[in-house]
Write a protein that holds these residues in place. Sequence first.
Motif, mmCIF file in Angstrom:
data_model
loop_
_atom_site.group_PDB
_atom_site.id
_atom_site.type_symbol
_atom_site.label_atom_id
_atom_site.label_comp_id
_atom_site.label_asym_id
_atom_site.label_seq_id
_atom_site.Cartn_x
_atom_site.Cartn_y
_atom_site.Cartn_z
ATOM 1 N N ARG A 185 0.854 -1.180 0.000
ATOM 2 C CA ARG A 185 0.000 0.000 0.000
ATOM 3 C C ARG A 185 0.899 1.242 0.000
ATOM 4 O O ARG A 185 1.208 1.802 1.057
ATOM 5 C CB ARG A 185 -0.929 0.024 1.205
ATOM 6 N N PRO A 186 1.333 1.682 -1.192
ATOM 7 C CA PRO A 186 2.175 2.882 -1.252
ATOM 8 C C PRO A 186 1.446 4.099 -0.680
ATOM 9 O O PRO A 186 0.216 4.173 -0.705
ATOM 10 C CB PRO A 186 2.433 3.059 -2.753
ATOM 11 N N ASP A 187 2.227 5.061 -0.197
ATOM 12 C CA ASP A 187 1.634 6.287 0.331
ATOM 13 C C ASP A 187 0.960 7.096 -0.770
ATOM 14 O O ASP A 187 -0.091 7.692 -0.558
ATOM 15 C CB ASP A 187 2.698 7.132 1.039
ATOM 16 N N VAL A 188 1.578 7.135 -1.951
ATOM 17 C CA VAL A 188 1.027 7.828 -3.113
ATOM 18 C C VAL A 188 1.311 6.961 -4.334
ATOM 19 O O VAL A 188 2.432 6.447 -4.473
ATOM 20 C CB VAL A 188 1.682 9.215 -3.324
ATOM 21 N N VAL A 189 0.306 6.797 -5.190
ATOM 22 C CA VAL A 189 0.539 6.117 -6.471
ATOM 23 C C VAL A 189 0.156 7.065 -7.592
ATOM 24 O O VAL A 189 -0.838 7.788 -7.492
ATOM 25 C CB VAL A 189 -0.227 4.780 -6.617
ATOM 26 N N LEU A 190 0.963 7.087 -8.636
ATOM 27 C CA LEU A 190 0.631 7.822 -9.846
ATOM 28 C C LEU A 190 0.018 6.809 -10.797
ATOM 29 O O LEU A 190 0.668 5.811 -11.157
ATOM 30 C CB LEU A 190 1.871 8.460 -10.459
ATOM 31 N N ILE A 191 -1.229 7.066 -11.190
ATOM 32 C CA ILE A 191 -1.986 6.090 -11.956
ATOM 33 C C ILE A 191 -3.020 6.825 -12.813
ATOM 34 O O ILE A 191 -3.511 7.883 -12.417
ATOM 35 C CB ILE A 191 -2.662 5.064 -11.008
ATOM 36 N N ALA A 192 -3.315 6.256 -13.969
ATOM 37 C CA ALA A 192 -4.363 6.821 -14.816
ATOM 38 C C ALA A 192 -5.725 6.519 -14.190
ATOM 39 O O ALA A 192 -5.920 5.458 -13.599
ATOM 40 C CB ALA A 192 -4.278 6.226 -16.221
ATOM 41 N N TRP A 193 -6.652 7.465 -14.350
ATOM 42 C CA TRP A 193 -8.004 7.274 -13.833
ATOM 43 C C TRP A 193 -8.575 5.943 -14.317
ATOM 44 O O TRP A 193 -9.176 5.199 -13.547
ATOM 45 C CB TRP A 193 -8.928 8.402 -14.301
ATOM 46 N N ARG A 194 -8.406 5.642 -15.602
ATOM 47 C CA ARG A 194 -9.008 4.427 -16.180
ATOM 48 C C ARG A 194 -8.466 3.168 -15.517
ATOM 49 O O ARG A 194 -9.159 2.163 -15.427
ATOM 50 C CB ARG A 194 -8.795 4.385 -17.687
ATOM 51 N N ASP A 195 -7.214 3.207 -15.030
ATOM 52 C CA ASP A 195 -6.618 2.036 -14.385
ATOM 53 C C ASP A 195 -7.083 1.865 -12.939
ATOM 54 O O ASP A 195 -6.795 0.843 -12.312
ATOM 55 C CB ASP A 195 -5.093 2.100 -14.456
ATOM 56 N N MET A 196 -7.793 2.859 -12.436
ATOM 57 C CA MET A 196 -8.356 2.761 -11.088
ATOM 58 C C MET A 196 -9.735 2.105 -11.109
ATOM 59 O O MET A 196 -10.238 1.698 -10.071
ATOM 60 C CB MET A 196 -8.466 4.148 -10.452
ATOM 61 N N GLU A 197 -10.328 2.019 -12.276
ATOM 62 C CA GLU A 197 -11.687 1.487 -12.414
ATOM 63 C C GLU A 197 -11.665 -0.040 -12.461
ATOM 64 O O GLU A 197 -12.041 -0.659 -13.457
ATOM 65 C CB GLU A 197 -12.344 2.077 -13.661
ATOM 66 N N VAL A 198 -11.190 -0.639 -11.379
ATOM 67 C CA VAL A 198 -11.088 -2.092 -11.283
ATOM 68 C C VAL A 198 -11.672 -2.545 -9.947
ATOM 69 O O VAL A 198 -11.629 -1.798 -8.971
ATOM 70 C CB VAL A 198 -9.615 -2.569 -11.386
ATOM 71 N N PRO A 199 -12.215 -3.752 -9.913
ATOM 72 C CA PRO A 199 -12.648 -4.279 -8.613
ATOM 73 C C PRO A 199 -11.404 -4.734 -7.836
ATOM 74 O O PRO A 199 -10.462 -5.249 -8.414
ATOM 75 C CB PRO A 199 -13.531 -5.469 -8.996
ATOM 76 N N GLY A 200 -11.381 -4.503 -6.574
ATOM 77 C CA GLY A 200 -10.256 -4.976 -5.766
ATOM 78 C C GLY A 200 -9.023 -4.103 -5.898
ATOM 79 O O GLY A 200 -9.098 -2.905 -6.136
ATOM 80 N N SER A 201 -7.875 -4.735 -5.772
ATOM 81 C CA SER A 201 -6.584 -4.047 -5.743
ATOM 82 C C SER A 201 -6.167 -3.528 -7.116
ATOM 83 O O SER A 201 -6.585 -4.058 -8.145
ATOM 84 C CB SER A 201 -5.506 -5.000 -5.234
ATOM 85 N N PHE A 202 -5.277 -2.512 -7.101
ATOM 86 C CA PHE A 202 -4.692 -2.015 -8.337
ATOM 87 C C PHE A 202 -3.649 -3.006 -8.843
ATOM 88 O O PHE A 202 -2.924 -3.620 -8.057
ATOM 89 C CB PHE A 202 -3.994 -0.670 -8.124
ATOM 90 N N ASP A 203 -3.541 -3.113 -10.156
ATOM 91 C CA ASP A 203 -2.495 -3.904 -10.798
ATOM 92 C C ASP A 203 -1.219 -3.072 -10.772
ATOM 93 O O ASP A 203 -1.193 -1.960 -11.312
ATOM 94 C CB ASP A 203 -2.908 -4.224 -12.232
ATOM 95 N N PRO A 204 -0.130 -3.564 -10.168
ATOM 96 C CA PRO A 204 1.088 -2.759 -10.061
ATOM 97 C C PRO A 204 1.672 -2.374 -11.420
ATOM 98 O O PRO A 204 2.338 -1.345 -11.542
ATOM 99 C CB PRO A 204 2.053 -3.644 -9.280
ATOM 100 N N ARG A 205 1.406 -3.148 -12.447
ATOM 101 C CA ARG A 205 1.956 -2.846 -13.769
ATOM 102 C C ARG A 205 1.239 -1.686 -14.451
ATOM 103 O O ARG A 205 1.672 -1.224 -15.504
ATOM 104 C CB ARG A 205 1.973 -4.105 -14.627
ATOM 105 N N THR A 206 0.138 -1.203 -13.855
ATOM 106 C CA THR A 206 -0.539 -0.020 -14.392
ATOM 107 C C THR A 206 -0.049 1.255 -13.710
ATOM 108 O O THR A 206 -0.373 2.347 -14.178
ATOM 109 C CB THR A 206 -2.072 -0.122 -14.232
ATOM 110 N N LEU A 207 0.721 1.134 -12.636
ATOM 111 C CA LEU A 207 1.228 2.316 -11.946
ATOM 112 C C LEU A 207 2.299 2.997 -12.783
ATOM 113 O O LEU A 207 3.103 2.337 -13.438
ATOM 114 C CB LEU A 207 1.825 1.943 -10.588
#
Length: 184
Positions: free
Chosen positions: A72-94
Amino acid sequence: MRDFVQWVEDTLPGKFEITKEGIVHDMMAPNGRHELTALRLRKRLEEMMPEAIVAHTGKPDVEDETEKIIRRPDVVLIAWRDMEVPGSFDPRTLIAAVEIVSRSNPDNDWVGKVRDYPLMGIPVYAIFDPRTGSGAVLSDIHPTPDGPRYATRKDFVYGEDITIADWTIPTDGLPRYGDETSAS
């Protein structure tokens, strides 16, 4: 381990993460200076980034199911579209992960995450250490006999401008642990 961490998170204080080495439990909740640093970095990054990208703080976790790592990073830089997932973020989209070193467990940020983040495919890892007023930006994942590692490390001291992925931000005015006051 995932089920255990989800179960204890609701009953025990602190933050739990699953690393390549096992479970990390940071018993201390982040203090005000830690959270203020995350907020200032988030705002500075978002001023520079295009609208389609966000500097996100908080949940959900970042999970690599193949490696069985949850962070659980303190801050992640990620595209809005890559946040639209159920559950955890995919680290390869960060685009990048940013950590503010914890007083209670600095090795988690300086050792464990330096090992785990390239293994998870996170291309840029920025570390801010309020204990020393310094940090590093790690990038350029490359293979090694011990697994993927960052090839490039750029150290900095607070007050210098630094580049995280494609954006250069100032580090002046970031609070340090033990400071009685902190500039804006």
